[in-house]
Design a protein around this motif. Structure first.
Motif: not given
Length: 191
Positions: A1, A6, A9, A11, A123, A125, A128-130, A146, A148, A150
């Protein structure tokens, strides 16, 4: 994130050129964790106080998502607003316990339905990427990456996604710079 952001997004989306099995195999080799496929039905609405479609580049969407086990209300505002290629969006999403009640509230407030996107999403994972595999009814197969993890900001998150995609060694297909509601409504901004 992204720290302090927060509700942002980042992507990238591609139309799948290679068979989906090749990309999944590359993800498995790198240790990705797959999720179960789920049907998502996204109903998009237009606001009564301003038409989201009035801008040359549609940058805002309000939707109700219904899927197995739940529903959510979501609003996205894509940036940069005036540019056809977006880098990120403000995203505000919350679970709702009764999607029909929310739909009726919107109708009572004169929100109108724009379009419905019906898709099957699987989906995965990794790092850190979806990675979302989407089969969109009437429009084909896509993959979304996307961020996800830091990152210090949007640029760093975008670079991380670009590096992730490049490290897969798979030819994905054309980059898609619009959302699924753009496709269902026939919007194809010049890029």
């Amino acid at each position: 994130m992204l720290p302090g952001v927060e509700y942002i997004e980042v992507e990238q989306k591609f139309r799948l050129l290679s068979p989906v099995e090749e990309l999944k195999a590359a993800l498995v080799r790198r240790g990705a964790v797959p999720g179960a496929p789920a049907r998502q039905v996204d109903t998009y609405f237009n606001a009564p106080h301003r038409d989201f479609r009035d801008d040359p580049v549609v940058s805002e969407w309000l939707r109700i998502r219904q899927e197995d086990g739940g529903a959510s209300l979501n609003f996205k505002r894509w940036h940069p607003l005036e540019e056809p290629v977006k880098t990120h969006c403000d995203e505000y999403e919350s679970a709702v316990s009764d999607a029909e009640a929310v739909r009726r509230v919107l109708a009572a407030l004169d929100f109108t339905e724009l379009t419905v996107v019906d898709k099957i999403r699987e989906e995965w994972h990794l790092d850190g990427v979806a990675v979302a595999f989407d089969r969109v009814a009437g429009h084909g197969d896509f993959v979304e990456f996307e961020f996800k993890g830091e990152a210090a900001g949007v640029e760093e998150a975008t670079a991380a996604i670009t590096a992730f995609v490049g490290g897969l060694g798979i030819e994905l297909g054309e980059r898609v710079n619009v959302g699924y509601p753009h496709l269902t409504l026939g919007f194809r901004p010049e890029v």
